[in-house]
Write an enzyme that holds these catalytic residues in place. Sequence first.
Site, PDB file in Angstrom:
ATOM      1  N   THR A   1       0.860  -1.184   0.000  1.00  0.00           N
ATOM      2  CA  THR A   1       0.000   0.000   0.000  1.00  0.00           C
ATOM      3  C   THR A   1       0.893   1.228   0.000  1.00  0.00           C
ATOM      4  OG1 THR A   1      -1.773   1.184   1.142  1.00  0.00           O
ATOM      5  CG2 THR A   1      -0.169   0.082   2.525  1.00  0.00           C
ATOM      6  N   GLY A   2       0.328   2.355  -0.385  1.00  0.00           N
ATOM      7  CA  GLY A   2       1.034   3.624  -0.279  1.00  0.00           C
ATOM      8  C   GLY A   2       0.525   4.424   0.912  1.00  0.00           C
TER       9      GLY A   2
ATOM     10  N   ASP B   1      -7.048  -6.804   1.698  1.00  0.00           N
ATOM     11  CA  ASP B   1      -8.163  -6.243   0.946  1.00  0.00           C
ATOM     12  C   ASP B   1      -9.378  -6.406   1.837  1.00  0.00           C
ATOM     13  OD1 ASP B   1      -9.277  -4.945  -1.296  1.00  0.00           O
ATOM     14  OD2 ASP B   1     -10.099  -6.826  -2.021  1.00  0.00           O
TER      15      ASP B   1
ATOM     16  N   HIS C   1     -12.991  -6.873  11.627  1.00  0.00           N
ATOM     17  CA  HIS C   1     -12.637  -7.875  10.616  1.00  0.00           C
ATOM     18  C   HIS C   1     -11.121  -7.962  10.460  1.00  0.00           C
ATOM     19  CE1 HIS C   1     -13.120  -3.870   9.048  1.00  0.00           C
ATOM     20  NE2 HIS C   1     -12.624  -4.173   7.869  1.00  0.00           N
ATOM     21  N   ARG C   2     -10.441  -6.819  10.496  1.00  0.00           N
ATOM     22  CA  ARG C   2      -8.974  -6.816  10.352  1.00  0.00           C
ATOM     23  C   ARG C   2      -8.333  -7.450  11.581  1.00  0.00           C
ATOM     24  NH1 ARG C   2      -8.612  -2.200   8.226  1.00  0.00           N
ATOM     25  NH2 ARG C   2      -8.409  -3.018   6.119  1.00  0.00           N
TER      26      ARG C   2
END
Length: 193
Positions: A8-9, A67, A174-175
């Site tokens: 990711t950035g 994701d 969820h993460r």
Amino acid sequence: MRKLIVATGNPGKLREIQEYLTGFAWELQLKPDDLDIEETGDTFIANACFKASQVARALGEWAIADDSGLEVEALGGAPGIYSARYGKTDQERIERLLKELGDSENRRAQFVCAVAIARRDGSIAAFVEGTCPGEILREPCGTGGFGYDPIFYVPQQQQTFAQMQPEVKRKLSHRGRAFEKLLPKLREIESEV
């Protein structure tokens, strides 16, 4: 320290993943800005695996990707993998979702997060998926969080994600649940690095 490229950035995402990986001997780094990876999968796991694999292969380093998104039962699982592209801003995304859901009595939804780790050659070393069930409120509630957090209500906590203290959300989300599944696999991976 072993290097682990976060696909990711987004520096906020890197900090968040770093918190989940406390106690592990990995040095996290953002992927270079000029390395763009298209999400072409049709599931959260496919997208996470693809991003991790592409970044690992391009840089010759271990990589981690996630994701995530929101699935609303009455909308057939939408917005799903298109959660971030459901509008230009968080406000637009929330408004669109509430409009499409309308007066539906079925407000059941879940947040989903898939996380994948790829070896230097791009092969996938591990992937997991975590979910957090909840309901969609009829109007936003709470000022914390981002994205759909103000309308995602978790009955067991009697709060939206936007109302929760960060440490509570980190554990219940969820993460958080995905990383809970990933950590034992990560310990095994550390032995092969």
